[in-house]
Enzyme design. Structure first.
Site, PDB file in Angstrom:
ATOM      1  N   ASN A  96      -9.285   6.668  -0.423  1.00 41.06           N
ATOM      2  CA  ASN A  96      -8.919   5.376  -1.011  1.00 41.06           C
ATOM      3  C   ASN A  96     -10.122   4.451  -0.833  1.00 41.06           C
ATOM      4  O   ASN A  96     -10.365   3.959   0.257  1.00 41.06           O
ATOM      5  CB  ASN A  96      -7.678   4.820  -0.285  1.00 41.06           C
ATOM      6  CG  ASN A  96      -7.310   3.430  -0.761  1.00 41.06           C
ATOM      7  OD1 ASN A  96      -7.831   2.945  -1.770  1.00 41.06           O
ATOM      8  ND2 ASN A  96      -6.414   2.764  -0.044  1.00 41.06           N
ATOM      9  N   TRP A  97     -10.852   4.272  -1.918  1.00 43.29           N
ATOM     10  CA  TRP A  97     -12.093   3.491  -1.827  1.00 43.29           C
ATOM     11  C   TRP A  97     -11.869   1.989  -1.797  1.00 43.29           C
ATOM     12  O   TRP A  97     -12.788   1.227  -1.592  1.00 43.29           O
ATOM     13  CB  TRP A  97     -13.016   3.844  -3.007  1.00 43.29           C
ATOM     14  CG  TRP A  97     -13.768   5.114  -2.794  1.00 43.29           C
ATOM     15  CD1 TRP A  97     -13.566   6.021  -1.802  1.00 43.29           C
ATOM     16  CD2 TRP A  97     -14.869   5.610  -3.575  1.00 43.29           C
ATOM     17  NE1 TRP A  97     -14.462   7.067  -1.914  1.00 43.29           N
ATOM     18  CE2 TRP A  97     -15.268   6.832  -2.996  1.00 43.29           C
ATOM     19  CE3 TRP A  97     -15.533   5.152  -4.709  1.00 43.29           C
ATOM     20  CZ2 TRP A  97     -16.317   7.602  -3.515  1.00 43.29           C
ATOM     21  CZ3 TRP A  97     -16.565   5.909  -5.225  1.00 43.29           C
ATOM     22  CH2 TRP A  97     -16.961   7.123  -4.631  1.00 43.29           C
ATOM     23  N   LYS A  98     -10.657   1.562  -2.086  1.00 44.79           N
ATOM     24  CA  LYS A  98     -10.353   0.122  -2.127  1.00 44.79           C
ATOM     25  C   LYS A  98     -11.367  -0.603  -3.021  1.00 44.79           C
ATOM     26  O   LYS A  98     -11.802  -0.046  -4.014  1.00 44.79           O
ATOM     27  CB  LYS A  98     -10.319  -0.445  -0.705  1.00 44.79           C
ATOM     28  CG  LYS A  98      -9.435   0.399   0.217  1.00 44.79           C
ATOM     29  CD  LYS A  98      -9.148  -0.235   1.520  1.00 44.79           C
ATOM     30  CE  LYS A  98      -8.242   0.693   2.324  1.00 44.79           C
ATOM     31  NZ  LYS A  98      -7.735   0.115   3.523  1.00 44.79           N
ATOM     32  N   HIS A 143       0.756   0.217  -1.609  1.00 43.70           N
ATOM     33  CA  HIS A 143      -0.141   0.106  -0.458  1.00 43.70           C
ATOM     34  C   HIS A 143       0.108  -1.244   0.223  1.00 43.70           C
ATOM     35  O   HIS A 143       0.361  -2.248  -0.453  1.00 43.70           O
ATOM     36  CB  HIS A 143      -1.601   0.219  -0.914  1.00 43.70           C
ATOM     37  CG  HIS A 143      -2.543   0.379   0.248  1.00 43.70           C
ATOM     38  ND1 HIS A 143      -2.908  -0.675   1.041  1.00 43.70           N
ATOM     39  CD2 HIS A 143      -3.165   1.473   0.751  1.00 43.70           C
ATOM     40  CE1 HIS A 143      -3.727  -0.230   1.993  1.00 43.70           C
ATOM     41  NE2 HIS A 143      -3.895   1.072   1.839  1.00 43.70           N
ATOM     42  N   GLU A 188      -1.786  -3.366   1.436  1.00 42.45           N
ATOM     43  CA  GLU A 188      -2.664  -4.459   0.988  1.00 42.45           C
ATOM     44  C   GLU A 188      -2.159  -5.068  -0.318  1.00 42.45           C
ATOM     45  O   GLU A 188      -2.389  -6.238  -0.596  1.00 42.45           O
ATOM     46  CB  GLU A 188      -4.106  -3.931   0.850  1.00 42.45           C
ATOM     47  CG  GLU A 188      -4.753  -3.760   2.225  1.00 42.45           C
ATOM     48  CD  GLU A 188      -5.867  -2.727   2.292  1.00 42.45           C
ATOM     49  OE1 GLU A 188      -6.347  -2.276   1.235  1.00 42.45           O
ATOM     50  OE2 GLU A 188      -6.240  -2.345   3.420  1.00 42.45           O
ATOM     51  N   GLU A 238       1.720   5.009   6.271  1.00 40.00           N
ATOM     52  CA  GLU A 238       0.585   4.251   6.799  1.00 40.00           C
ATOM     53  C   GLU A 238       1.090   3.036   7.572  1.00 40.00           C
ATOM     54  O   GLU A 238       1.432   2.006   6.967  1.00 40.00           O
ATOM     55  CB  GLU A 238      -0.302   3.734   5.662  1.00 40.00           C
ATOM     56  CG  GLU A 238      -0.960   4.794   4.838  1.00 40.00           C
ATOM     57  CD  GLU A 238      -2.205   4.251   4.128  1.00 40.00           C
ATOM     58  OE1 GLU A 238      -3.277   4.802   4.316  1.00 40.00           O
ATOM     59  OE2 GLU A 238      -2.083   3.242   3.408  1.00 40.00           O
ATOM     60  N   GLY A 278      -7.612   0.442   8.999  1.00 39.25           N
ATOM     61  CA  GLY A 278      -8.910  -0.208   9.227  1.00 39.25           C
ATOM     62  C   GLY A 278      -9.104  -0.781  10.618  1.00 39.25           C
ATOM     63  O   GLY A 278     -10.075  -1.486  10.869  1.00 39.25           O
ATOM     64  N   SER A 308      -6.895   4.610   9.694  1.00 37.29           N
ATOM     65  CA  SER A 308      -8.001   4.855  10.631  1.00 37.29           C
ATOM     66  C   SER A 308      -8.298   6.333  10.895  1.00 37.29           C
ATOM     67  O   SER A 308      -8.772   6.681  11.972  1.00 37.29           O
ATOM     68  CB  SER A 308      -7.760   4.131  11.963  1.00 37.29           C
ATOM     69  OG  SER A 308      -7.848   2.744  11.777  1.00 37.29           O
ATOM     70  N   GLY A 324      -9.198   5.838   4.087  1.00 36.30           N
ATOM     71  CA  GLY A 324      -9.892   4.691   3.513  1.00 36.30           C
ATOM     72  C   GLY A 324     -11.374   4.720   3.846  1.00 36.30           C
ATOM     73  O   GLY A 324     -12.160   5.403   3.202  1.00 36.30           O
ATOM     74  N   GLY A 325     -11.760   3.986   4.882  1.00 35.42           N
ATOM     75  CA  GLY A 325     -13.165   3.819   5.256  1.00 35.42           C
ATOM     76  C   GLY A 325     -13.970   5.117   5.264  1.00 35.42           C
ATOM     77  O   GLY A 325     -15.076   5.175   4.701  1.00 35.42           O
TER      78      GLY A 325
END
Ligand code: PGA
Length: 252
Positions: free
Chosen positions: A11-13, A100, A102, A169, A175, A213, A234-235
Site C-alpha cells: 500500500n503505497w499511500k 482503510h 486513513e 489492521e 506506521g 508496521s 505500507g512503508g
C-alpha cells in the site's frame, strides 16, 4: 517456514511517482527468478495516476495492481476530483483497498464503505476490506466488538466472497512500529474467521491478512498465526529490498 502465507499487498499511500517503476521491476525480477514452489501472490496498491503507465510497462508481470480507494458511484459522474471503480479497472487495477483507517478518519463511514464495496465489485474489482480498532477502543477492550460490527456490516448487502480479502489492521499499529502480541493476534484471527464462517455458512472463506508496521525484522513473529493468509504492507512496500526480504523470510 509456512504453507499458508501467500498474499503480499503493498500500500503505497500518497507516495511514489513515475520513477518508482524501478521498485516494481525489481520485485518482478525477484518473483520471476524465485525457485520456490510456494509462489507468493503480490499485489501493489499504488496511486491511481500510476496505474495506467505501470500496468502497461509491466504487462504480463507477476505483480498485480490495485488502487487505494474509489468513489461510491461505480462509473462516471459530476464528482470533482474523484475516481470511480470503472476508471480504476480501465487503468489496470484488479483490486481496490476499501475502508482503510486513513480513509475512515477522512469521512468514509460504514454506509459509504458498503456502497464502495458494492461499486468496486460491480466493476469486477476485488476488494481488500480493512478492519481494525483504534487505540482507545483497544485500551477499552472493545477490539472484538468493533471487528464483529465491521465484519457483520458488509454482509447486510449481497457480497461476492470470491472478490473479497479482509485485512485486519489495528490503527494504532499503522506506521507506528508497534505490533500486537502474537498471542493476541492468534485470538483475533480465529475470532475473525469464526464470525465470517458463521455468516457465510460455507467452507471457502475469504483470505484474511494482517497489516500494521510489518517489516523484515518483525515478519517472523507473524508466521505462527495459522489463520493469517498474508500481509498488507505500507512503508516497507516502498523499498524493493525491504519488500523482497519480507517475502523471503516467509518462504525460508
Ligand atoms: P504500515 O502501513 O505498514 O506503514 O504500517 C500499513 C497500512 O496502512 O496499510
Amino acid at each position: 517456514m509456512t504453507n499458508n502465507l501467500k498474499i503480499f499487498i503493498g500500500n503505497w499511500k500518497m507516495y511514489g511517482d513515475i520513477s518508482s517503476l524501478k521498485i516494481l521491476r525489481r520485485i518482478n525480477t525477484f518473483l520471476n527468478t524465485k525457485k520456490s514452489k510456494m509462489r507468493p501472490r503480490v499485489i501493489m496498491c499504488i496511486p491511481s495516476i500510476l496505474l495506467y503507465p505501470f500496468s502497461k510497462y509491466l504487462k504480463n508481470s507477476k505483480v498485480s495492481f490495485g488502487a487505494q480507494n474509489c468513489h461510491e458511484i461505480d462509473s462516471y459522474g459530476p464528482f470533482t476530483g474523484s475516481i470511480s471503480a470503472k476508471m480504476l479497472k480501465k487503468a489496470g487495477a484488479k483490486y481496490v483497498i476499501i475502508g482503510h483507517s486513513e480513509n475512515r478518519i477522512e469521512g468514509d463511514d460504514q454506509k459509504k464503505i458498503n456502497k464502495k464495496i458494492k461499486s468496486a465489485q460491480r466493476q469486477n474489482l476485488s476488494v481488500i476490506y480493512c478492519i481494525g480498532e483504534n487505540l482507545t477502543q483497544q485500551k477499552k477492550k472493545l477490539t472484538f466488538k468493533i471487528l464483529k460490527k465491521q465484519i457483520n456490516s458488509i454482509f447486510l448487502h449481497k457480497i461476492n466472497l470470491n472478490k473479497l480479502i479482509i485485512a485486519y489492521e489495528p490503527t494504532w499499529a499503522i506506521g507506528s512500529g508497534n505490533i500486537p502480541r502474537a498471542e493476541e493476534l492468534k485470538k483475533i484471527f480465529s475470532f475473525i474467521k469464526t464470525i465470517i464462517k458463521n455468516k457465510i455458512k460455507s467452507k471457502k472463506i475469504p483470505k484474511i491478512l494482517y497489516g500494521g508496521s510489518v517489516n523484515n525484522s518483525n515478519i517472523v513473529s507473524f508466521l505462527a498465526i495459522k489463520d493469517c493468509d498474508g500481509f498488507l504492507i505500507g512503508g516497507a512496500s516502498l523499498s524493493s529490498k525491504k519488500f523482497i526480504d519480507i517475502i523471503k523470510k516467509c518462504y525460508k
